[in-house]
Design a protein around this motif. Structure first.
Motif, PDB file in Angstrom:
ATOM      1  N   TYR A   9       0.856  -1.183   0.000  1.00 35.51           N
ATOM      2  CA  TYR A   9       0.000   0.000   0.000  1.00 35.51           C
ATOM      3  C   TYR A   9       0.895   1.236   0.000  1.00 35.51           C
ATOM      4  O   TYR A   9       1.660   1.467   0.941  1.00 35.51           O
ATOM      5  CB  TYR A   9      -0.899  -0.014   1.229  1.00 35.51           C
ATOM      6  CG  TYR A   9      -1.961   1.057   1.234  1.00 35.51           C
ATOM      7  CD1 TYR A   9      -2.902   1.152   0.222  1.00 35.51           C
ATOM      8  CD2 TYR A   9      -2.028   1.974   2.280  1.00 35.51           C
ATOM      9  CE1 TYR A   9      -3.891   2.124   0.233  1.00 35.51           C
ATOM     10  CE2 TYR A   9      -3.027   2.950   2.310  1.00 35.51           C
ATOM     11  CZ  TYR A   9      -3.937   3.016   1.284  1.00 35.51           C
ATOM     12  OH  TYR A   9      -4.915   3.981   1.298  1.00 35.51           O
ATOM     13  N   THR A  11       1.512   5.330  -0.011  1.00 31.52           N
ATOM     14  CA  THR A  11       0.841   6.502   0.545  1.00 31.52           C
ATOM     15  C   THR A  11       1.646   7.785   0.273  1.00 31.52           C
ATOM     16  O   THR A  11       2.384   8.217   1.148  1.00 31.52           O
ATOM     17  CB  THR A  11       0.640   6.323   2.054  1.00 31.52           C
ATOM     18  OG1 THR A  11       1.909   6.021   2.649  1.00 31.52           O
ATOM     19  CG2 THR A  11      -0.318   5.200   2.377  1.00 31.52           C
ATOM     20  N   ARG A  81      -1.435 -12.327   6.628  1.00 26.60           N
ATOM     21  CA  ARG A  81      -1.548 -11.469   7.820  1.00 26.60           C
ATOM     22  C   ARG A  81      -2.997 -11.127   8.153  1.00 26.60           C
ATOM     23  O   ARG A  81      -3.267 -10.223   8.949  1.00 26.60           O
ATOM     24  CB  ARG A  81      -0.757 -10.179   7.620  1.00 26.60           C
ATOM     25  CG  ARG A  81       0.737 -10.411   7.476  1.00 26.60           C
ATOM     26  CD  ARG A  81       1.466  -9.105   7.345  1.00 26.60           C
ATOM     27  NE  ARG A  81       2.876  -9.303   7.067  1.00 26.60           N
ATOM     28  CZ  ARG A  81       3.712  -8.337   6.773  1.00 26.60           C
ATOM     29  NH1 ARG A  81       3.293  -7.086   6.723  1.00 26.60           N
ATOM     30  NH2 ARG A  81       4.975  -8.600   6.522  1.00 26.60           N
ATOM     31  N   TYR A 108      10.202   5.367  -3.375  1.00 24.13           N
ATOM     32  CA  TYR A 108       9.618   4.803  -2.148  1.00 24.13           C
ATOM     33  C   TYR A 108      10.726   4.161  -1.322  1.00 24.13           C
ATOM     34  O   TYR A 108      10.923   2.952  -1.332  1.00 24.13           O
ATOM     35  CB  TYR A 108       8.544   3.775  -2.500  1.00 24.13           C
ATOM     36  CG  TYR A 108       7.513   4.308  -3.460  1.00 24.13           C
ATOM     37  CD1 TYR A 108       6.528   5.189  -3.035  1.00 24.13           C
ATOM     38  CD2 TYR A 108       7.533   3.948  -4.803  1.00 24.13           C
ATOM     39  CE1 TYR A 108       5.587   5.691  -3.922  1.00 24.13           C
ATOM     40  CE2 TYR A 108       6.595   4.444  -5.690  1.00 24.13           C
ATOM     41  CZ  TYR A 108       5.632   5.320  -5.248  1.00 24.13           C
ATOM     42  OH  TYR A 108       4.703   5.814  -6.123  1.00 24.13           O
ATOM     43  N   ASN A 110      11.271   4.390   2.145  1.00 26.03           N
ATOM     44  CA  ASN A 110      11.064   4.049   3.548  1.00 26.03           C
ATOM     45  C   ASN A 110       9.791   3.248   3.794  1.00 26.03           C
ATOM     46  O   ASN A 110       8.689   3.794   3.691  1.00 26.03           O
ATOM     47  CB  ASN A 110      11.024   5.330   4.389  1.00 26.03           C
ATOM     48  CG  ASN A 110      12.289   6.137   4.244  1.00 26.03           C
ATOM     49  OD1 ASN A 110      13.388   5.626   4.442  1.00 26.03           O
ATOM     50  ND2 ASN A 110      12.150   7.401   3.875  1.00 26.03           N
ATOM     51  N   GLU A 111       9.984   1.979   4.144  1.00 27.54           N
ATOM     52  CA  GLU A 111       8.835   1.153   4.511  1.00 27.54           C
ATOM     53  C   GLU A 111       8.176   1.747   5.754  1.00 27.54           C
ATOM     54  O   GLU A 111       8.844   2.297   6.623  1.00 27.54           O
ATOM     55  CB  GLU A 111       9.274  -0.288   4.779  1.00 27.54           C
ATOM     56  CG  GLU A 111       8.111  -1.215   5.025  1.00 27.54           C
ATOM     57  CD  GLU A 111       8.500  -2.682   5.115  1.00 27.54           C
ATOM     58  OE1 GLU A 111       7.603  -3.478   5.428  1.00 27.54           O
ATOM     59  OE2 GLU A 111       9.668  -3.025   4.873  1.00 27.54           O
ATOM     60  N   ASN A 112       6.880   1.636   5.821  1.00 30.75           N
ATOM     61  CA  ASN A 112       6.036   2.169   6.890  1.00 30.75           C
ATOM     62  C   ASN A 112       5.988   3.697   6.912  1.00 30.75           C
ATOM     63  O   ASN A 112       5.410   4.280   7.824  1.00 30.75           O
ATOM     64  CB  ASN A 112       6.441   1.626   8.262  1.00 30.75           C
ATOM     65  CG  ASN A 112       6.268   0.125   8.329  1.00 30.75           C
ATOM     66  OD1 ASN A 112       5.309  -0.421   7.790  1.00 30.75           O
ATOM     67  ND2 ASN A 112       7.210  -0.560   8.957  1.00 30.75           N
ATOM     68  N   VAL A 113       6.590   4.334   5.902  1.00 37.06           N
ATOM     69  CA  VAL A 113       6.461   5.776   5.706  1.00 37.06           C
ATOM     70  C   VAL A 113       5.893   6.011   4.302  1.00 37.06           C
ATOM     71  O   VAL A 113       4.818   6.578   4.147  1.00 37.06           O
ATOM     72  CB  VAL A 113       7.810   6.516   5.877  1.00 37.06           C
ATOM     73  CG1 VAL A 113       7.665   7.998   5.523  1.00 37.06           C
ATOM     74  CG2 VAL A 113       8.343   6.339   7.279  1.00 37.06           C
ATOM     75  N   TYR A 115       5.377   3.464   2.085  1.00 38.59           N
ATOM     76  CA  TYR A 115       4.559   2.303   1.732  1.00 38.59           C
ATOM     77  C   TYR A 115       4.503   1.339   2.912  1.00 38.59           C
ATOM     78  O   TYR A 115       5.313   1.417   3.834  1.00 38.59           O
ATOM     79  CB  TYR A 115       5.113   1.592   0.488  1.00 38.59           C
ATOM     80  CG  TYR A 115       6.436   0.906   0.735  1.00 38.59           C
ATOM     81  CD1 TYR A 115       6.494  -0.433   1.102  1.00 38.59           C
ATOM     82  CD2 TYR A 115       7.637   1.601   0.614  1.00 38.59           C
ATOM     83  CE1 TYR A 115       7.702  -1.068   1.341  1.00 38.59           C
ATOM     84  CE2 TYR A 115       8.849   0.983   0.858  1.00 38.59           C
ATOM     85  CZ  TYR A 115       8.882  -0.350   1.213  1.00 38.59           C
ATOM     86  OH  TYR A 115      10.083  -0.971   1.455  1.00 38.59           O
ATOM     87  N   GLU A 116       3.536   0.454   2.838  1.00 38.95           N
ATOM     88  CA  GLU A 116       3.383  -0.589   3.851  1.00 38.95           C
ATOM     89  C   GLU A 116       3.153  -1.919   3.142  1.00 38.95           C
ATOM     90  O   GLU A 116       2.356  -1.994   2.201  1.00 38.95           O
ATOM     91  CB  GLU A 116       2.173  -0.272   4.736  1.00 38.95           C
ATOM     92  CG  GLU A 116       1.890  -1.310   5.785  1.00 38.95           C
ATOM     93  CD  GLU A 116       0.617  -1.018   6.568  1.00 38.95           C
ATOM     94  OE1 GLU A 116       0.234  -1.878   7.374  1.00 38.95           O
ATOM     95  OE2 GLU A 116       0.008   0.060   6.366  1.00 38.95           O
TER      96      GLU A 116
END
Length: 151
Positions: A9, A11, A81, A108, A110-113, A115-116
């Motif tokens: 995902y 963002t 998950r 993209y 940074n994961e969790n920034v 995208y996730e």
């Protein structure tokens, strides 16, 4: 980042064609070329172009109405998950996209920034999705061969 058949995902997601404004978007990578440069992926959508009588989870193939898609039914768990889409979500077979891995990784970072990673499709879901794409007349032969080699 590009674990095949995972749901990512973004963002937001920046469309490479520059024609659409950035928006939050799901992404399902299905193949990375042998050079690690190109990623083939689908961008699932909640845009529904399918008559209600065909709305069942999984492969929807109606040649008489030129429909070829995979439906992830809302609230149905599809990943390892426990993720489910909040709305009926479609992957239209003809909408396979190619992305430069190098550009994706630079945009993209940074994961969790940026995208996730939502989770990987369950084996049953992945197998059903692959089978649907392989049997679709809307998927290019090159992609069908790639998918057939996965199974």
């Amino acid at each position: 980042m590009f674990d095949l058949f995972s749901i990512i995902y973004f963002t937001p997601f920046y469309f490479p064609n520059g024609k659409s404004s950035p928006k939050n978007k799901y992404f399902i990578p299905i193949h990375e070329d042998s050079n690690g440069k190109i990623i083939f992926a689908y961008l699932p959508t909640s845009q529904d172009y399918v008559p209600d009588k065909y709305l069942n989870h999984g492969c929807i193939e109606v040649k008489t109405e030129n429909i070829s898609c995979y439906l992830f039914a809302k609230d149905r768990i599809i990943t390892d998950r426990g993720f489910s889409f909040p709305f009926n979500t479609f992957v239209y077979a003809y909408q396979m996209n190619e992305f430069s891995k190098e550009i994706m990784e630079s945009v993209y970072e940074n994961e969790n920034v940026d995208y996730e990673v939502i989770g990987r499709l369950t084996k049953k879901e992945r197998d059903s999705f692959i089978k649907c794409l392989i049997n679709s007349p809307s998927v290019k032969r090159k992609i069908k061969k790639i998918l057939a080699d996965i199974n």
